[in-house]
Design an enzyme around this catalytic site. Structure first.
Site, short mmCIF file in Angstrom:
data_model
loop_
_atom_site.label_atom_id
_atom_site.label_comp_id
_atom_site.label_asym_id
_atom_site.label_seq_id
_atom_site.Cartn_x
_atom_site.Cartn_y
_atom_site.Cartn_z
N HIS A 128 0.84 -1.20 0.00
CA HIS A 128 0.00 0.00 0.00
C HIS A 128 0.88 1.25 0.00
CE1 HIS A 128 -3.41 2.57 0.87
NE2 HIS A 128 -2.75 3.08 1.90
N TYR A 129 1.92 1.24 0.83
CA TYR A 129 2.86 2.37 0.90
C TYR A 129 3.44 2.67 -0.48
CZ TYR A 129 7.50 4.47 1.86
OH TYR A 129 8.63 5.25 1.83
N ILE A 130 3.91 1.61 -1.16
CA ILE A 130 4.53 1.80 -2.47
C ILE A 130 3.50 2.36 -3.47
CG2 ILE A 130 5.53 0.54 -4.45
CD1 ILE A 130 7.53 0.79 -2.15
#
Ligand SMILES: NC(=O)c1ccc[n+]([C@@H]2O[C@H](COP(=O)([O-])OP(=O)(O)OC[C@H]3O[C@@H](n4cnc5c(N)ncnc54)[C@H](OP(=O)(O)O)[C@@H]3O)[C@@H](O)[C@H]2O)c1
Length: 218
Positions: A128-130
């Protein structure tokens, strides 16, 4: 030069702010806690209390107005998917809109290599961060601002080496926060580097030379 730093108290942000001050630039920015603000103000930084997840673009525009550039190096760290969406994602949207309202053209965004640590299968939170970071890159590239996206490799809290590998594509390794901060300052001083996505990793080129190396040939 006047630079508004979002992420002023962070690893990269605080190093960049100090370097800018040492060069005689004026630094302002957003902080979340009164104690941090007071310390920064005492050190000559025009810090204002504010939270990226609640401030409106119009309110932030009031703070960034008059700056020559915005440096966005905030991030949720490991605070969870919701915080990542709110800070690394929506926070960038807010800052872009604030820049547009206030007429601040230059915007440097600290992002991440899309392939960072993918081989480690770190799970949905990291995926999700990426994805959120990539979404923020896309938003900035569509903003019409004079943007630069800088994607550093894994950040290290070691003394800076003064040398890096910088370019449109680099192999993902690691890089010190000091070298990232110094590269950001050099990019702020090189407006011909504009509308570029740059990747930054450990390398052997002195930082000023590395930045000169990404100035487009005219
Ligand atoms: N860690 C890595 O290996 C790595 C690799 C590539 C790229 N990056 C990216 O590099 C950037 C800088 O990393 P870093 O390690 O220097 O960051 P950091 O030390 O975690 O600092 C994050 C900054 O963001 C601020 N912040 C967080 N939430 C906020 C909010 N709601 N409103 C306002 N400010 C807020 C923090 O303020 P507080 O002091 O109030 O918390 C802090 O100043 C980040 O965008 C990160 O995603 C990291």
């Amino acid at each position: 030069m006047k630079v508004f730093v979002i992420g002023l108290t962070g690893g990269v942000g605080s190093l960049a702010a100090r370097s800018l001050q040492e060069r005689g630039d004026s630094v302002s920015g957003l902080v979340r806690r009164a104690g941090q603000r007071d310390e920064l103000v005492a050190a000559g930084v025009d810090a204002t209390l504010g939270d990226l997840t609640t401030i409106t673009p119009a309110e932030l525009a009031g703070l960034v107005r008059g700056a020559d550039a915005i440096l966005f190096t905030a991030g949720a760290g490991g605070a969870g998917a919701e915080a990542t969406s709110a800070i690394d994602g929506a926070g960038v949207d807010t800052a872009i809109e604030a820049a547009q309202i206030a007429g601040v053209r230059r915007f440097l965004l600290v992002s991440v290599f899309p392939e960072a640590w993918r081989e480690r299968n770190l799970g949905p939170g990291f995926d999700h961060y990426i994805a959120v970071k990539k979404g923020a890159d896309v938003a900035l590239t569509r903003s019409g601002l004079d943007w630069v996206v800088l994607r550093p490799a894994v950040l290290l809290d070691e003394p800076g080496r003064g040398t890096v590998a910088l370019g449109q594509a680099q192999i993902h390794t690691e890089v010190t926060r000091r070298d990232v901060a110094d590269t950001l300052v050099a990019l702020l001083y090189e407006p011909r580097v504009n509308r570029q996505i740059l990747e930054l990793a450990r390398g052997g080129t002195p930082i000023d030379e590395a930045v000169a190396g990404v100035v487009p040939a005219r």
